[in-house]
Scaffold this motif. Sequence first.
Motif, PDB file in Angstrom:
ATOM      1  N   CYS A  92      -1.957   5.951  -1.466  1.00  0.00           N
ATOM      2  CA  CYS A  92      -2.649   6.936  -2.330  1.00  0.00           C
ATOM      3  C   CYS A  92      -4.029   7.511  -2.265  1.00  0.00           C
ATOM      4  CB  CYS A  92      -2.289   6.573  -3.556  1.00  0.00           C
ATOM      5  SG  CYS A  92      -3.155   5.015  -4.038  1.00  0.00           S
ATOM      6  N   HIS A  93      -4.771   6.595  -1.568  1.00  0.00           N
ATOM      7  CA  HIS A  93      -6.105   6.918  -1.267  1.00  0.00           C
ATOM      8  C   HIS A  93      -7.092   6.983  -2.473  1.00  0.00           C
ATOM      9  CE1 HIS A  93      -5.546   8.437   2.713  1.00  0.00           C
ATOM     10  NE2 HIS A  93      -4.413   9.134   2.394  1.00  0.00           N
ATOM     11  N   THR A  94      -6.592   6.263  -3.699  1.00  0.00           N
ATOM     12  CA  THR A  94      -7.594   6.159  -4.795  1.00  0.00           C
ATOM     13  C   THR A  94      -8.736   5.135  -4.395  1.00  0.00           C
ATOM     14  OG1 THR A  94      -5.558   6.021  -6.042  1.00  0.00           O
ATOM     15  CG2 THR A  94      -7.340   5.277  -7.126  1.00  0.00           C
ATOM     16  N   CYS A  95      -8.569   4.268  -3.501  1.00  0.00           N
ATOM     17  CA  CYS A  95      -9.702   3.311  -3.084  1.00  0.00           C
ATOM     18  C   CYS A  95     -10.496   4.103  -2.516  1.00  0.00           C
ATOM     19  CB  CYS A  95      -8.791   2.248  -2.112  1.00  0.00           C
ATOM     20  SG  CYS A  95      -7.993   2.608  -1.069  1.00  0.00           S
ATOM     21  N   PRO A 143      -5.433   0.697   5.100  1.00  0.00           N
ATOM     22  CA  PRO A 143      -6.709   0.872   4.505  1.00  0.00           C
ATOM     23  C   PRO A 143      -7.872  -0.115   5.201  1.00  0.00           C
ATOM     24  CG  PRO A 143      -5.059  -0.215   2.796  1.00  0.00           C
ATOM     25  CD  PRO A 143      -4.797  -0.412   4.409  1.00  0.00           C
ATOM     26  N   VAL A 171      -8.090   5.153   4.387  1.00  0.00           N
ATOM     27  CA  VAL A 171      -6.801   4.626   4.459  1.00  0.00           C
ATOM     28  C   VAL A 171      -5.936   5.502   5.566  1.00  0.00           C
ATOM     29  CG1 VAL A 171      -4.481   4.251   3.497  1.00  0.00           C
ATOM     30  CG2 VAL A 171      -6.621   4.175   2.153  1.00  0.00           C
ATOM     31  N   ARG A 177      -5.260  -5.903  -3.155  1.00  0.00           N
ATOM     32  CA  ARG A 177      -6.260  -6.638  -2.617  1.00  0.00           C
ATOM     33  C   ARG A 177      -6.782  -7.628  -3.317  1.00  0.00           C
ATOM     34  NH1 ARG A 177     -10.218  -2.039  -0.050  1.00  0.00           N
ATOM     35  NH2 ARG A 177      -8.487  -0.525   0.300  1.00  0.00           N
ATOM     36  N   CYS A 204      -7.597  -0.313  -6.712  1.00  0.00           N
ATOM     37  CA  CYS A 204      -6.399  -0.195  -5.964  1.00  0.00           C
ATOM     38  C   CYS A 204      -4.870  -0.010  -6.842  1.00  0.00           C
ATOM     39  CB  CYS A 204      -6.347  -1.419  -5.170  1.00  0.00           C
ATOM     40  SG  CYS A 204      -4.936  -1.497  -4.212  1.00  0.00           S
ATOM     41  N   VAL A 205      -4.417   1.002  -6.553  1.00  0.00           N
ATOM     42  CA  VAL A 205      -2.980   1.145  -7.298  1.00  0.00           C
ATOM     43  C   VAL A 205      -1.888   0.218  -7.029  1.00  0.00           C
ATOM     44  CG1 VAL A 205      -1.299   2.862  -7.837  1.00  0.00           C
ATOM     45  CG2 VAL A 205      -3.479   3.750  -7.576  1.00  0.00           C
ATOM     46  N   GLY A 206      -1.970  -0.335  -5.670  1.00  0.00           N
ATOM     47  CA  GLY A 206      -0.929  -1.363  -5.586  1.00  0.00           C
ATOM     48  C   GLY A 206      -1.266  -2.629  -5.684  1.00  0.00           C
ATOM     49  N   CYS A 255       0.841  -1.281   0.116  1.00  0.00           N
ATOM     50  CA  CYS A 255      -0.062   0.030  -0.097  1.00  0.00           C
ATOM     51  C   CYS A 255       0.984   1.149   0.107  1.00  0.00           C
ATOM     52  CB  CYS A 255      -0.871   0.103   1.286  1.00  0.00           C
ATOM     53  SG  CYS A 255      -1.881   1.539   1.275  1.00  0.00           S
ATOM     54  N   ILE A 256       0.465   2.180  -1.033  1.00  0.00           N
ATOM     55  CA  ILE A 256       1.404   3.196  -1.395  1.00  0.00           C
ATOM     56  C   ILE A 256       0.792   4.582  -0.425  1.00  0.00           C
ATOM     57  CG2 ILE A 256       2.575   2.594  -2.975  1.00  0.00           C
ATOM     58  CD1 ILE A 256       0.810   4.238  -4.786  1.00  0.00           C
TER      59      ILE A 256
END
Lengths: 579, 247
Positions: free
Chosen positions: A19-22, A179, A44, A266, A261-263, A16-17
Amino acid sequence: MRVMAQMAMVMNLDKCIGCHTCSVTCKQAWTNRTGVEYAWFNNVETRPGQGYPRRYEDQEAWRGGWTLNKRGRLALKGGGRVRKLLSIFSNPKLPLLEDYYEPWTYDYETLTSAPAQEHTPVARPKSAITGRDMKITWSANWDDNLGGSADHGERDVMLKGVEEKVKFEFEQTFMFYLPRICEHCLNPSCAASCPSGAIYKRSEDGIVLVDQDRCRGWRMCVSGCPYKKVYFNHRTGKAEKCTFCFPRIEVGMPTVCAETCVGRLRYIGLVLYDADRVLEAAATADEKDLYEAQRSVFLDPHDPAVAEAAQAAGIPRDWVLAAQRSPVYALINKYKVALPLHPEYRTMPMVWYIPPLSPVVDVVRESGFDAEDRGNLFAAIDALRIPVEYLAGFFSAGDPEPVRRVLQTLASMRSYMREINLGREADESIAAAAGMSGEQMYDMYRLLALAKYNERYVIPSAHAEQAHSLEELATQCSLEYEGGPGMGGSGAQAPPAVRDQRALRERQGASADSDAAPARVNLFAWDGRGRPQGMFPHRREPSAQEGSAHESSAHPGSAQGAGVGGAGVEGDGGAGGAR
Amino acid sequence: MSGNDSAVNVLLWVAVPYAAIAVFVVGHYWRYRFDKFGWTTRSSQVYERRLLRWGSPLFHFGILAVFFGHVVGLLVPESWTAALGVSEGMYHAVAFSVGTLAGLAAVAGVAILVYRRRTVGSVFSATTRNDKAMYVLLAVTLLLGLGTTLYGTLSGHPHDYRQTVSPWLRSVLLLRPHAGLILGAPLGFRLHVLAACALFAYWPFSRLVHVFSAPVGYLTRPYIVYRSRDPRLSSSRAARRGWEKAS
Ligand code: SF4
Ligand code: SF4
């Protein structure tokens, strides 16, 4: 044995970076409405940090979840039924808006409507609650990346007991991102706290939902959930919570947070469990044993007796097959690297976490040692008591053993894979020391590092015979089945969201499929790779591309499509560019 | 007494109460049928807790006691309690003391809650016109009832409503309305009754509907509710209130 199926998630925290995209995509999908401006079904948080809402983990203050009463029986920590009803007019443990944060917007209009002036006009923050000017002092991720932690970092509830060892000096910090979504618990205390019985657990897939027509706004669920993942919509006066994106799950799509999710950290899959043993496990006397107790409730889907019992319990065959391929089950029970979040709340949470090794790796690397070396990492795991003890507070009720074991397994995987990546002979002793075979270790590495979409998300579609119309498929024409009059007719196809998602899924697997029915051509979803499907007659030669065999067996709809072809609800054949 | 059955009396003491009852019953049916989503307490506790912690329980427990007092006072005929050997004096003493206590609690609760609505910004902006009307009707009814009782007793002429208001109400409920029975009651009580009729007629359209979801079933149901996937959750139905479709 009463077999039930649960849709569950595992998150690999190392990736997890933050990034809060989720969080953002979830908000766009579910809570971009008035009344829930402050609610983040997915948030997150940086740890160490207070979390969201602030200090939600302090159950001595909030009294969420379950506890054992004097007779060793499971009881709601916030008090039983009579107590709940007597305090119904003013819930004593309800978090206020200020415990989350006061949502705001900006008066952007002044930027364009201000008269000509010397200074640039500014958009001032306005409270979304009162509409008045406000000073922004907190938000859902105010202490992101340890921001302000020198000032209030010690207010993290989980630092209790390790506070002297955790330093917030710049040079000595460690942190990770956590997250969080609703845990869709096996023993949900939110549901148990609801006086109206509006919160229910779906018997098919275990998703915990609030019936908006039955909720009466008593707010007991908000205080009952120890993870504070039920939110009170202050406009409609109803409770709302994470839905595990059930309309998507029902048609085999992953949740929005997982999809975006960017990373790519999940994993979603089914877990079969023995419903008769849930309460017994949740009432385990020593909270440090809760992790093992919960693991023992899960059933091995490869066990023929379990498969048989599952079928007897009405769980469809393709669901059992999906449970066998479930990445979640593998991470929890096969590789044993995923741990539950706060098992001590006794709700039997079903979103599990692979604890982060990176704080340890960072320390080793920064101190100039080889961070790929198992010995160095093991030594650091033991020396750096802080991360392990701190993490144990999250994932094993304070017992450092499971966390240490997982971190050692991950460290072993690092060094095992390094040998292979350097083209050297794999060191089987590393795998053996971690209690695994080399092949298992490699498989685990594949799942953690390389797994494609279809392996990370193994989601069987809901069944037509279980429900007649599903959210995303409601426009389906009943005449649309293989060769039926609805085939290719106007409007008779899966909605665009489903079609595009299938197209993407197919593309990820990149298999040149053979004997599918003539499909619609969707040039919008065509990315220029290969031939757009359906434009030309099918080539008959067997596919040489890797992943093709896996692809067709992993296609969640395929087994069911064959089973209920006539009903055509899944309607693979007509469903756009997929096949 | 002449003019007992004059048009005005029949209108006020027969037509109005029946109309109120009809609106109350049909209104609730309609609301439940078509607006389950709007059926809620619409609590404002997330905005403010300090005042609510006092005001809300005071009001709710007070009004519950008042309600049960009314049930006994209005529905149990005086002859029954007399047969049990309870004299009017004794009855009145008990009813007055307990009732006044409960009434004062309820009024104090409303006062705190109204004060809270006015002074706490976030609560004020969450107050709808519907709420304001509800507060007015509620407060007026409460004050008329409590005020008349206090005034009567403190001025030394307590009115025995069980000779007037109670038989009238029973006659209405038993569908043999007798407007004349209530005319002997003091003006304050008669206004209290009319205000109550207005309140009942307004009830189904306000947040007061939450009274009928008092969750007594919670005492007996199993903690965890399991439900099968709901086919009604499909989007083929018209979008329900509060859930607008994105496109
Ligand atoms: S995490 Fe989700 S299912 Fe568990 S108690 Fe909280 S709201 Fe309920
Ligand atoms: S999108 Fe993925 S990587 Fe980004 S914060 Fe969320 S969980 Fe972490």
